[in-house]
Design a protein around this motif. Structure first.
Motif, PDB file in Angstrom:
ATOM      1  N   TYR A 147     -13.453   0.755  -8.078  1.00  0.00           N
ATOM      2  CA  TYR A 147     -13.604   0.547  -9.526  1.00  0.00           C
ATOM      3  C   TYR A 147     -12.844   1.631 -10.294  1.00  0.00           C
ATOM      4  O   TYR A 147     -12.161   1.358 -11.276  1.00  0.00           O
TER       5      TYR A 147
ATOM      6  N   ASP B  25     -18.741 -24.876 -16.222  1.00  0.00           N
ATOM      7  CA  ASP B  25     -19.613 -23.836 -15.667  1.00  0.00           C
ATOM      8  C   ASP B  25     -21.013 -24.419 -15.465  1.00  0.00           C
ATOM      9  O   ASP B  25     -21.940 -24.122 -16.217  1.00  0.00           O
TER      10      ASP B  25
ATOM     11  N   TRP C  94     -28.406 -17.977 -16.858  1.00  0.00           N
ATOM     12  CA  TRP C  94     -29.065 -17.427 -18.045  1.00  0.00           C
ATOM     13  C   TRP C  94     -30.563 -17.275 -17.794  1.00  0.00           C
ATOM     14  O   TRP C  94     -31.157 -16.236 -18.115  1.00  0.00           O
TER      15      TRP C  94
ATOM     16  N   GLU D 142     -32.046 -16.870 -15.000  1.00  0.00           N
ATOM     17  CA  GLU D 142     -32.242 -15.763 -14.056  1.00  0.00           C
ATOM     18  C   GLU D 142     -32.086 -14.420 -14.775  1.00  0.00           C
ATOM     19  O   GLU D 142     -32.865 -13.488 -14.560  1.00  0.00           O
ATOM     20  N   PHE D 143     -31.091 -14.350 -15.646  1.00  0.00           N
ATOM     21  CA  PHE D 143     -30.832 -13.126 -16.419  1.00  0.00           C
ATOM     22  C   PHE D 143     -32.040 -12.786 -17.304  1.00  0.00           C
ATOM     23  O   PHE D 143     -32.503 -11.649 -17.334  1.00  0.00           O
TER      24      PHE D 143
ATOM     25  N   CYS E  17     -34.999 -11.443 -15.479  1.00  0.00           N
ATOM     26  CA  CYS E  17     -34.889 -10.058 -14.996  1.00  0.00           C
ATOM     27  C   CYS E  17     -35.312  -9.064 -16.064  1.00  0.00           C
ATOM     28  O   CYS E  17     -35.423  -7.869 -15.786  1.00  0.00           O
ATOM     29  N   GLY E  18     -35.513  -9.550 -17.287  1.00  0.00           N
ATOM     30  CA  GLY E  18     -35.867  -8.658 -18.386  1.00  0.00           C
ATOM     31  C   GLY E  18     -37.294  -8.155 -18.270  1.00  0.00           C
ATOM     32  O   GLY E  18     -38.078  -8.653 -17.459  1.00  0.00           O
TER      33      GLY E  18
ATOM     34  N   ARG F  73     -28.362 -19.763  -6.455  1.00  0.00           N
ATOM     35  CA  ARG F  73     -27.205 -18.904  -6.732  1.00  0.00           C
ATOM     36  C   ARG F  73     -26.506 -18.468  -5.445  1.00  0.00           C
ATOM     37  O   ARG F  73     -25.428 -17.890  -5.478  1.00  0.00           O
TER      38      ARG F  73
ATOM     39  N   ALA G 245     -21.485 -16.746  -0.835  1.00  0.00           N
ATOM     40  CA  ALA G 245     -22.593 -15.891  -1.267  1.00  0.00           C
ATOM     41  C   ALA G 245     -23.762 -16.020  -0.281  1.00  0.00           C
ATOM     42  O   ALA G 245     -24.451 -15.039   0.014  1.00  0.00           O
TER      43      ALA G 245
ATOM     44  N   SER H  66     -31.581  -8.469  -5.014  1.00  0.00           N
ATOM     45  CA  SER H  66     -31.822  -7.743  -6.270  1.00  0.00           C
ATOM     46  C   SER H  66     -32.868  -8.430  -7.134  1.00  0.00           C
ATOM     47  O   SER H  66     -32.642  -8.672  -8.323  1.00  0.00           O
TER      48      SER H  66
ATOM     49  N   VAL I  95     -23.725  -8.498 -24.686  1.00  0.00           N
ATOM     50  CA  VAL I  95     -24.670  -9.093 -23.720  1.00  0.00           C
ATOM     51  C   VAL I  95     -25.626  -7.991 -23.224  1.00  0.00           C
ATOM     52  O   VAL I  95     -26.821  -8.214 -23.074  1.00  0.00           O
TER      53      VAL I  95
ATOM     54  N   CYS J 188     -27.839 -15.900 -25.687  1.00  0.00           N
ATOM     55  CA  CYS J 188     -27.494 -16.903 -24.674  1.00  0.00           C
ATOM     56  C   CYS J 188     -26.042 -17.360 -24.842  1.00  0.00           C
ATOM     57  O   CYS J 188     -25.303 -17.468 -23.864  1.00  0.00           O
TER      58      CYS J 188
ATOM     59  N   PHE K 147     -23.755 -14.719 -23.614  1.00  0.00           N
ATOM     60  CA  PHE K 147     -23.829 -14.685 -22.148  1.00  0.00           C
ATOM     61  C   PHE K 147     -22.912 -15.758 -21.551  1.00  0.00           C
ATOM     62  O   PHE K 147     -22.155 -15.501 -20.612  1.00  0.00           O
TER      63      PHE K 147
ATOM     64  N   ARG L  84     -19.421 -15.414 -19.228  1.00  0.00           N
ATOM     65  CA  ARG L  84     -19.159 -16.113 -17.963  1.00  0.00           C
ATOM     66  C   ARG L  84     -17.810 -16.834 -18.013  1.00  0.00           C
ATOM     67  O   ARG L  84     -17.086 -16.879 -17.036  1.00  0.00           O
TER      68      ARG L  84
ATOM     69  N   HIS M  32     -20.837 -14.648  -8.708  1.00  0.00           N
ATOM     70  CA  HIS M  32     -22.136 -14.270  -8.159  1.00  0.00           C
ATOM     71  C   HIS M  32     -22.346 -12.758  -8.229  1.00  0.00           C
ATOM     72  O   HIS M  32     -23.385 -12.277  -8.685  1.00  0.00           O
TER      73      HIS M  32
ATOM     74  N   GLN N  69     -22.937 -11.646 -11.721  1.00  0.00           N
ATOM     75  CA  GLN N  69     -24.291 -12.028 -12.150  1.00  0.00           C
ATOM     76  C   GLN N  69     -25.318 -11.026 -11.611  1.00  0.00           C
ATOM     77  O   GLN N  69     -26.247 -10.637 -12.317  1.00  0.00           O
ATOM     78  N   VAL N  70     -25.126 -10.601 -10.358  1.00  0.00           N
ATOM     79  CA  VAL N  70     -26.050  -9.619  -9.768  1.00  0.00           C
ATOM     80  C   VAL N  70     -26.008  -8.315 -10.579  1.00  0.00           C
ATOM     81  O   VAL N  70     -27.042  -7.717 -10.882  1.00  0.00           O
ATOM     82  N   LEU N  71     -24.795  -7.895 -10.967  1.00  0.00           N
ATOM     83  CA  LEU N  71     -24.661  -6.672 -11.772  1.00  0.00           C
ATOM     84  C   LEU N  71     -25.374  -6.827 -13.109  1.00  0.00           C
ATOM     85  O   LEU N  71     -26.077  -5.924 -13.566  1.00  0.00           O
ATOM     86  N   LEU N  72     -25.205  -7.986 -13.753  1.00  0.00           N
ATOM     87  CA  LEU N  72     -25.847  -8.229 -15.049  1.00  0.00           C
ATOM     88  C   LEU N  72     -27.372  -8.176 -14.910  1.00  0.00           C
ATOM     89  O   LEU N  72     -28.062  -7.594 -15.749  1.00  0.00           O
ATOM     90  N   CYS N  73     -27.876  -8.808 -13.833  1.00  0.00           N
ATOM     91  CA  CYS N  73     -29.334  -8.832 -13.625  1.00  0.00           C
ATOM     92  C   CYS N  73     -29.869  -7.428 -13.362  1.00  0.00           C
ATOM     93  O   CYS N  73     -30.916  -7.050 -13.881  1.00  0.00           O
ATOM     94  N   LYS N  74     -29.137  -6.655 -12.558  1.00  0.00           N
ATOM     95  CA  LYS N  74     -29.566  -5.277 -12.282  1.00  0.00           C
ATOM     96  C   LYS N  74     -29.582  -4.484 -13.577  1.00  0.00           C
ATOM     97  O   LYS N  74     -30.471  -3.674 -13.811  1.00  0.00           O
TER      98      LYS N  74
ATOM     99  N   ARG O 156     -30.052  -5.581 -16.518  1.00  0.00           N
ATOM    100  CA  ARG O 156     -31.151  -6.048 -17.384  1.00  0.00           C
ATOM    101  C   ARG O 156     -32.470  -5.367 -16.987  1.00  0.00           C
ATOM    102  O   ARG O 156     -33.313  -5.108 -17.826  1.00  0.00           O
ATOM    103  N   LYS O 157     -32.585  -5.089 -15.687  1.00  0.00           N
ATOM    104  CA  LYS O 157     -33.813  -4.437 -15.210  1.00  0.00           C
ATOM    105  C   LYS O 157     -33.777  -2.932 -15.499  1.00  0.00           C
ATOM    106  O   LYS O 157     -34.730  -2.370 -15.999  1.00  0.00           O
TER     107      LYS O 157
ATOM    108  N   ARG P 201     -22.399   0.685 -13.067  1.00  0.00           N
ATOM    109  CA  ARG P 201     -21.130   0.080 -12.624  1.00  0.00           C
ATOM    110  C   ARG P 201     -20.569  -0.875 -13.682  1.00  0.00           C
ATOM    111  O   ARG P 201     -19.377  -1.111 -13.762  1.00  0.00           O
TER     112      ARG P 201
END
Lengths: 200, 278
Positions: free
Chosen positions: A12, A62, A69, A71-72, A75-76, A91, A96, A137, B71, B83, B86, B90, B125, B128-133, B135-136, B141
């Motif tokens: 990165y 998409d 969304w 799922e996002f 996670c909140g 997912r 994956a 995660s 976001v 939304c 978001f 994507r 994918h 999305q995992v990064l976004l979810c992490k 959010r928590k 990263r």
């Protein structure tokens, strides 16, 4: 050797450098010689950005946007209940799914059985549930909810079968591990998790 | 979170937390910070309307770094705005992972490349995992993406490409290294033009794109040789201290030349149509 997380951070860091000329590449190659192939590949990938950034903009289909969304949002903070209702396996498709199996160090067929609800939820060791939650995660509750599925008969089978289709019932996690081809190391890890939890 | 700047509307712009190895902070590019200051003052509807503009040349275009920012830090409590942003984000990710269309063997019908589709799916994918992490709990990263969105995404793309290639290689028959062939002077000329940072006069953008795309489709060993040639490395050198392609790829000079020549032939074929049309 750089660890997996270090590797990701280093790549990165290289990617967001203001320039990707020989001087920058030389600097990273001399500092991280064990990542030379990754750095050269990334340098080539960054060159492709020139074409991507100038591509004619078009809206792309998409179909996964709604699930993503949900799922996002789940996670909140304060959404533990809704997090359990998200279908995690939706997912994990294709590559994956393979990556998740690799992260869990299990053959894909084990994950397929869990996804299809062929395993008795009470027989899944908590060590495995914890590893699953870390790899995907998600919270432990969400992981447990996704691994505790009911066995379903695919609708398509009803049209092809001469008799009424029915599933073969659920098996225990231990039995699944014993019957599935895998390396000794994988089997020993999974059985150890079963023993620790005194699973049937 | 530490706010570092206030927008005209009064809402603070949140600083990045990510630190470099030497401990110094990562910063957004100045134009991104400036855009965030302006965009933060907009009503939700205007922000979403502007974020929907896909044309990066448009004066109202919202950079992907800013879409990601909103976001991570929603502009209001309006879930519908969040939304929409978001979904736009994507779309930006999808656009940065193009899928090539090729003709099917036999029927000749166009079909999307399965490899490219796998890469796109893997990138989406992982993002999305990064976004979810995030959010928590703050996922630093994602700060890389707020620094340079497409560059950071190239890193995800490269990793996904490597994984997909590894998976595909399991089913490919073993082959000998390519036979040596005469390098094509046209390809050498085209590659020389590619070494320039911006398209030089006379080098058509579509031609450059086609060449870059053709390079990305080369076998990985050949692609590495071409990338190092483009970076200006010599294949071999009398000077032991000089980094050369042969040393970097741990092979002998002859192997590097074979890979280069094999790559040139493939690039020559890929560019043939373009040259005939020109």
């Amino acid at each position: 050797m750089s660890s997996h997380i270090d590797r990701e951070a280093i790549l990165y860091a290289f990617a967001v450098e203001p320039a990707h000329d020989r001087e920058t590449l030389d600097r990273y190659l001399s500092k991280y010689p064990d990542l030379k192939e990754d750095l050269i590949d990334l340098s080539a990938e960054l060159r492709l950005n020139e074409t991507i950034e100038k591509q004619p903009p078009t809206a792309l289909p998409d179909p996964g946007a709604k699930t993503a969304w949900e799922e996002f949002v789940a996670c909140g903070p304060g959404n533990a209940t809704s997090a359990e209702s998200v279908d995690l396996f939706a997912r994990y498709q294709g590559m994956a799914f393979a990556a998740l199996a690799k992260a869990l160090n299990v053959p894909r067929s084990i994950l397929t059985a869990l996804r299809d609800g062929l395993v008795l939820p009470s027989s899944i060791p908590s060590g495995f549930v914890r590893r699953f939650s870390e790899a995907a995660s998600v919270s432990l509750d969400s992981a447990r909810a996704n691994l505790s599925r009911q066995c379903e008969v695919p609708t398509a089978l009803s049209f092809k079968s001469d008799t009424k289709p029915a599933h073969q019932g659920q098996t225990t996690f231990r039995d699944l591990v014993q019957r599935t081809p895998m390396t000794d190391e994988q089997r020993s890890l999974l059985l150890h998790e079963c023993d620790e939890d005194e699973c049937p | 979170m530490t706010p570092n700047t206030a927008s005209p509307g009064g809402s603070p712009i949140v600083s990045l937390r990510l630190r470099k190895e030497d401990g110094t902070a990562y910063f957004r590019q100045p134009e991104i910070t400036a855009a965030l200051l302006t965009l933060s003052a907009l009503p939700d509807n205007d922000l979403v309307e502007r974020a929907r503009i896909n044309d990066s040349e448009h004066s109202d275009y919202v950079p992907s770094e800013c879409v990601l920012y909103f976001v991570r830090h929603p502009p209001s409590n309006n879930t519908s705005t969040h939304c929409e942003l978001f979904e736009i984000l994507r779309q930006r990710v999808l656009a940065a992972v193009p899928v090539a269309t090729r003709k099917l063997t036999g029927s000749g019908k166009p079909a999307e490349s399965a490899v490219d589709l796998d890469i796109r799916e893997a990138v989406l994918h992982k993002f999305q995992v990064l976004l979810c992490k995030d959010r928590k709990a703050y996922e630093d990263r994602l700060d890389f993406y707020e620094c340079r969105f497409n560059a950071a995404l190239a890193s995800l793309r490269a990793t996904a490409r490597r994984d997909v290639r590894r998976e595909a290689a399991r089913f490919e028959p073993l082959e000998l290294e390519a036979e040596p062939a005469e390098p094509s002077p046209e390809v050498e000329k085209a590659l020389l033009k590619l070494r320039a940072p911006a398209p030089p006069e006379g080098c058509d953008f579509l031609y450059r794109s086609k060449l870059l795309r053709a390079i990305s489709l080369l076998p990985v060993k050949e692609q590495r040789v071409i990338e190092l040639i483009l970076q200006g490395y010599q294949i071999d050198s009398q000077d032991d201290g000089e980094p050369t392609i042969a040393k970097m790829l741990d092979c002998v000079e002859k192997t590097v030349r074979n890979r280069r020549d094999s790559a040139y032939l493939k690039l020559h074929d890929a560019l043939k149509d373009e040259q005939e049309n020109a």
